[in-house]
Design an enzyme around this catalytic site. Structure first.
Site, PDB file in Angstrom:
ATOM      1  N   SER A  79       0.786  -1.240   0.000  1.00 53.46           N
ATOM      2  CA  SER A  79       0.000   0.000   0.000  1.00 53.46           C
ATOM      3  C   SER A  79       0.817   1.290   0.000  1.00 53.46           C
ATOM      4  CB  SER A  79      -0.932  -0.001   1.220  1.00 53.46           C
ATOM      5  OG  SER A  79      -0.166   0.130   2.404  1.00 53.46           O
ATOM      6  N   THR A 126      -8.948   2.509  -4.384  1.00 50.59           N
ATOM      7  CA  THR A 126      -8.456   3.780  -3.844  1.00 50.59           C
ATOM      8  C   THR A 126      -8.735   4.932  -4.806  1.00 50.59           C
ATOM      9  OG1 THR A 126      -6.385   5.006  -3.473  1.00 50.59           O
ATOM     10  CG2 THR A 126      -6.189   2.986  -4.697  1.00 50.59           C
ATOM     11  N   GLU A 146      -6.647   6.908  -5.659  1.00 52.62           N
ATOM     12  CA  GLU A 146      -5.421   7.142  -6.435  1.00 52.62           C
ATOM     13  C   GLU A 146      -5.513   6.564  -7.845  1.00 52.62           C
ATOM     14  OE1 GLU A 146      -1.724   6.758  -4.317  1.00 52.62           O
ATOM     15  OE2 GLU A 146      -2.702   7.090  -2.390  1.00 52.62           O
ATOM     16  N   TYR A 181       2.055   1.632  -7.514  1.00 54.12           N
ATOM     17  CA  TYR A 181       0.995   1.287  -6.545  1.00 54.12           C
ATOM     18  C   TYR A 181      -0.391   1.526  -7.134  1.00 54.12           C
ATOM     19  CZ  TYR A 181      -2.434   2.121  -2.831  1.00 54.12           C
ATOM     20  OH  TYR A 181      -3.589   2.125  -2.083  1.00 54.12           O
ATOM     21  N   HIS A 209       5.259  12.470  -8.341  1.00 56.51           N
ATOM     22  CA  HIS A 209       4.395  12.819  -7.207  1.00 56.51           C
ATOM     23  C   HIS A 209       3.053  13.426  -7.646  1.00 56.51           C
ATOM     24  CE1 HIS A 209       4.495  14.756  -2.907  1.00 56.51           C
ATOM     25  NE2 HIS A 209       3.414  14.034  -3.114  1.00 56.51           N
TER      26      HIS A 209
HETATM   27  P1  NAD Z   1      -1.487  -1.690   5.121  1.00 53.78           P
HETATM   28  O1  NAD Z   1      -0.235  -1.714   4.300  1.00 53.78           O
HETATM   29  O2  NAD Z   1      -1.469  -1.076   6.469  1.00 53.78           O
HETATM   30  O3  NAD Z   1      -2.010  -3.197   5.312  1.00 53.78           O
HETATM   31  C1  NAD Z   1      -1.977  -4.155   4.304  1.00 53.78           C
HETATM   32  C2  NAD Z   1      -2.180  -5.528   4.934  1.00 53.78           C
HETATM   33  O4  NAD Z   1      -2.212  -6.506   3.875  1.00 53.78           O
HETATM   34  C3  NAD Z   1      -1.068  -5.944   5.897  1.00 53.78           C
HETATM   35  O5  NAD Z   1      -1.635  -6.504   7.066  1.00 53.78           O
HETATM   36  C4  NAD Z   1      -0.297  -6.995   5.113  1.00 53.78           C
HETATM   37  O6  NAD Z   1       0.319  -7.974   5.933  1.00 53.78           O
HETATM   38  C5  NAD Z   1      -1.402  -7.601   4.256  1.00 53.78           C
HETATM   39  N1  NAD Z   1      -0.895  -8.253   3.033  1.00 53.78           N
HETATM   40  C6  NAD Z   1      -0.007  -7.733   2.130  1.00 53.78           C
HETATM   41  N2  NAD Z   1       0.229  -8.622   1.153  1.00 53.78           N
HETATM   42  C7  NAD Z   1      -0.545  -9.713   1.427  1.00 53.78           C
HETATM   43  C8  NAD Z   1      -0.753 -10.946   0.767  1.00 53.78           C
HETATM   44  N3  NAD Z   1      -0.106 -11.257  -0.369  1.00 53.78           N
HETATM   45  N4  NAD Z   1      -1.625 -11.822   1.309  1.00 53.78           N
HETATM   46  C9  NAD Z   1      -2.272 -11.525   2.463  1.00 53.78           C
HETATM   47  N5  NAD Z   1      -2.106 -10.388   3.137  1.00 53.78           N
HETATM   48  C10 NAD Z   1      -1.248  -9.490   2.617  1.00 53.78           C
HETATM   49  O7  NAD Z   1      -2.577  -1.019   4.189  1.00 53.78           O
HETATM   50  P2  NAD Z   1      -3.839  -0.116   4.567  1.00 53.78           P
HETATM   51  O8  NAD Z   1      -3.430   1.299   4.597  1.00 53.78           O
HETATM   52  O9  NAD Z   1      -4.535  -0.722   5.735  1.00 53.78           O
HETATM   53  O10 NAD Z   1      -4.727  -0.315   3.257  1.00 53.78           O
HETATM   54  C11 NAD Z   1      -5.642  -1.401   3.160  1.00 53.78           C
HETATM   55  C12 NAD Z   1      -6.307  -1.380   1.805  1.00 53.78           C
HETATM   56  O11 NAD Z   1      -6.998  -0.134   1.620  1.00 53.78           O
HETATM   57  C13 NAD Z   1      -5.339  -1.487   0.622  1.00 53.78           C
HETATM   58  O12 NAD Z   1      -5.934  -2.289  -0.357  1.00 53.78           O
HETATM   59  C14 NAD Z   1      -5.190  -0.061   0.134  1.00 53.78           C
HETATM   60  O13 NAD Z   1      -4.893  -0.025  -1.242  1.00 53.78           O
HETATM   61  C15 NAD Z   1      -6.588   0.485   0.414  1.00 53.78           C
HETATM   62  N6  NAD Z   1      -6.670   1.946   0.655  1.00 53.78           N
HETATM   63  C16 NAD Z   1      -5.848   2.525   1.572  1.00 53.78           C
HETATM   64  C17 NAD Z   1      -5.967   3.892   1.818  1.00 53.78           C
HETATM   65  C18 NAD Z   1      -5.107   4.558   2.867  1.00 53.78           C
HETATM   66  O14 NAD Z   1      -5.161   5.781   2.992  1.00 53.78           O
HETATM   67  N7  NAD Z   1      -4.328   3.837   3.653  1.00 53.78           N
HETATM   68  C19 NAD Z   1      -6.920   4.654   1.120  1.00 53.78           C
HETATM   69  C20 NAD Z   1      -7.741   4.019   0.175  1.00 53.78           C
HETATM   70  C21 NAD Z   1      -7.611   2.644  -0.036  1.00 53.78           C
HETATM   71  P1  TYD Z   2       1.411   9.045   1.857  1.00 57.70           P
HETATM   72  O1  TYD Z   2       1.019   9.002   3.294  1.00 57.70           O
HETATM   73  O2  TYD Z   2       2.568   8.207   1.400  1.00 57.70           O
HETATM   74  O3  TYD Z   2       0.087   8.720   1.016  1.00 57.70           O
HETATM   75  P2  TYD Z   2      -0.172   8.819  -0.588  1.00 57.70           P
HETATM   76  O4  TYD Z   2       1.075   9.176  -1.278  1.00 57.70           O
HETATM   77  O5  TYD Z   2      -0.625   7.430  -0.915  1.00 57.70           O
HETATM   78  O6  TYD Z   2      -1.254   9.848  -0.741  1.00 57.70           O
HETATM   79  O7  TYD Z   2       1.741  10.550   1.462  1.00 57.70           O
HETATM   80  C1  TYD Z   2       0.787  11.577   1.622  1.00 57.70           C
HETATM   81  C2  TYD Z   2       1.393  12.860   1.086  1.00 57.70           C
HETATM   82  O8  TYD Z   2       2.501  13.221   1.914  1.00 57.70           O
HETATM   83  C3  TYD Z   2       1.957  12.716  -0.319  1.00 57.70           C
HETATM   84  O9  TYD Z   2       1.747  13.945  -1.032  1.00 57.70           O
HETATM   85  C4  TYD Z   2       3.443  12.525  -0.107  1.00 57.70           C
HETATM   86  C5  TYD Z   2       3.702  13.319   1.156  1.00 57.70           C
HETATM   87  N1  TYD Z   2       4.808  12.812   2.004  1.00 57.70           N
HETATM   88  C6  TYD Z   2       5.851  13.655   2.376  1.00 57.70           C
HETATM   89  O10 TYD Z   2       5.893  14.861   2.009  1.00 57.70           O
HETATM   90  N2  TYD Z   2       6.847  13.168   3.157  1.00 57.70           N
HETATM   91  C7  TYD Z   2       6.863  11.874   3.580  1.00 57.70           C
HETATM   92  O11 TYD Z   2       7.824  11.453   4.278  1.00 57.70           O
HETATM   93  C8  TYD Z   2       5.777  11.016   3.202  1.00 57.70           C
HETATM   94  C9  TYD Z   2       5.737   9.578   3.646  1.00 57.70           C
HETATM   95  C10 TYD Z   2       4.761  11.533   2.422  1.00 57.70           C
END
Ligand code: NAD
Ligand code: TYD
Length: 334
Positions: free
Chosen positions: A84, A124, A126, A148, A274
């Site tokens: 992620s 997402t 994104e 990603y 970016h």
């Molecule tokens: P994260 O990286 O914190 O967690 C990912 C989890 O998936 C981990 O527990 C990891 O062990 C598990 N994993 C990875 N590869 C695996 C595999 N091959 N088999 C089984 N498990 C596996 O991610 P997150 O931030 O909790 O995001 C969760 C989901 O939500 C992702 O699909 C991400 O694309 C989506 N998402 C995240 C955000 C965000 O802001 N974090 C926003 C929109 C969507």
């Molecule tokens: P991030 O948390 O990696 O989420 P995403 O890129 O998936 O939106 O980053 C959020 C924003 O913060 C993105 O514009 C990149 C910026 N960023 C920094 O400026 N410094 C950092 O160390 C990180 C991890 C992100």
């Protein structure tokens, strides 16, 4: 009694979702299938590991045999499992393609074979790519620009194809940037909060004027549950917090909340490719009666306080000692 197969449930959003669901419903069963990569953290589910409604399976969503043994038990499959982090995808995209695309394919095939009731693909915002103005609607073209987001777009459209081609009941959610407790300290907010607490520099990429829409993680979990109940098969739903902020704004908010000096702000080289701004139009889910419930400022304060109060959770992640810690404390997971 409904059974949920949650993949990636040991990560940030997945673990918050499992907590949310077990709190909200008495009569559910949750199976958490997680590979426990660096981002999968058994500490995230410590308080519920003995809950009889919950079971954990350590494994990979790419493992066909394992997936086919679990899917028949489930009514709902909620696919959070993914690599992620954008920066890691720039350095080493392989696992993103494998887990995010191929892993989703393995799960979809199993859902098709076993006639699952619903497959929710956690996509997402994104996948739309970046936009300087306006907000993306669900039928806008996808222009992902990092390995990603491109791998997530592949999974997103693959899920849709299983609905169109094989009638697999699929719902796709595209949420904006989440924040909250238990987010791995490589992402902007937990990295900056924990660096500030350690009086380390906060590395701002480029000019810091990139914009993200922030949503509190519980609101995302709430929207997923809402759509699981009320969504239409084959449809995509944007989910957003309505809180577009520049990275500089977030940085200053963190420093002022913690009473730390602005001198910790450090501009560093920009991320390759970016994306400048993400923005989703949420009128579709809003018209169905769903709105986020948490105000940004209060939820940010609560989140920052969580990291202040739970140093035990993040200190070992940042020191790199966590893998050894898990080995010693969670022997049953090996
Ligand atoms: P994260 O990286 O914190 O967690 C990912 C989890 O998936 C981990 O527990 C990891 O062990 C598990 N994993 C990875 N590869 C695996 C595999 N091959 N088999 C089984 N498990 C596996 O991610 P997150 O931030 O909790 O995001 C969760 C989901 O939500 C992702 O699909 C991400 O694309 C989506 N998402 C995240 C955000 C965000 O802001 N974090 C926003 C929109 C969507
Ligand atoms: P991030 O948390 O990696 O989420 P995403 O890129 O998936 O939106 O980053 C959020 C924003 O913060 C993105 O514009 C990149 C910026 N960023 C920094 O400026 N410094 C950092 O160390 C990180 C991890 C992100």
């Amino acid at each position: 009694m409904s059974t949920y197969l949650v993949t990636g449930g040991a990560g940030f959003i997945g673990s918050n979702y499992i907590r949310y669901m077990l709190k909200k419903y008495d009569d559910i069963r949750i199976i958490n299938l997680d590979k426990l990569t660096y981002a999968g953290n058994p500490d995230n589910l410590k308080e519920i590991e003995d809950d009889p409604r919950y079971s954990f399976v350590k494994g990979d969503i790419c493992d066909e045999e394992l997936v086919n043994s679990l899917v028949p038990e489930a009514d709902y499959i909620i696919n959070f499992a993914a690599e992620s982090h954008v920066d890691r995808s720039i350095g080493q995209p392989d696992d993103f393609i494998r887990t995010d695309v191929f892993g989703t394919f393995v799960l979809l095939e199993a859902a098709r074979r076993h006639g699952s009731k619903l497959f929710v693909q956690i996509s997402t915002d994104e996948v739309y790519g970046s936009t300087e103005d306006g907000s993306f609607k669900e039928d806008d073209p996808l222009m992902p620009s990092s390995p990603y987001s491109a791998s997530k777009a592949g999974a997103d459209r693959l899920a849709y194809s299983y609905f169109v081609t094989y009638d697999v009941p699929v719902i796709i959610t595209r949420c904006s940037n989440n924040f909250g407790p238990r987010q791995f300290p490589e992402k902007l907010i937990p990295l900056f909060v924990t660096n500030a607490l350690e009086d380390k520099p906060l590395p701002i990429y480029g000019d810091g004027m990139n914009v993200r829409d922030w949503i509190y993680v519980d609101d995302h979990c709430d929207a997923i549950d809402f759509l699981t109940q009320k969504g239409t098969h084959g449809e995509v739903y944007n989910i957003g917090g309505g809180n577009e902020r520049t990275n500089l704004f977030i940085t200053e908010l963190i420093l002022s909340t913690l009473g730390k000096p602005r001198s910790l702000m450090t501009h560093v080289e920009d991320r390759l490719g970016h994306d400048r701004r993400y923005s989703v139009d949420c009128s579709k889910i809003n018209a169905m009666g769903w709105q986020p419930k948490h105000a940004f400022e209060a939820a940010m304060e609560e989140t920052i306080n969580w990291y202040v109060q739970n140093r035990w959770w993040w200190e070992k992640l940042k020191s790199g000692e966590y893998l050894e810690y898990y080995r010693q404390n969670y022997k049953n997971l090996e």
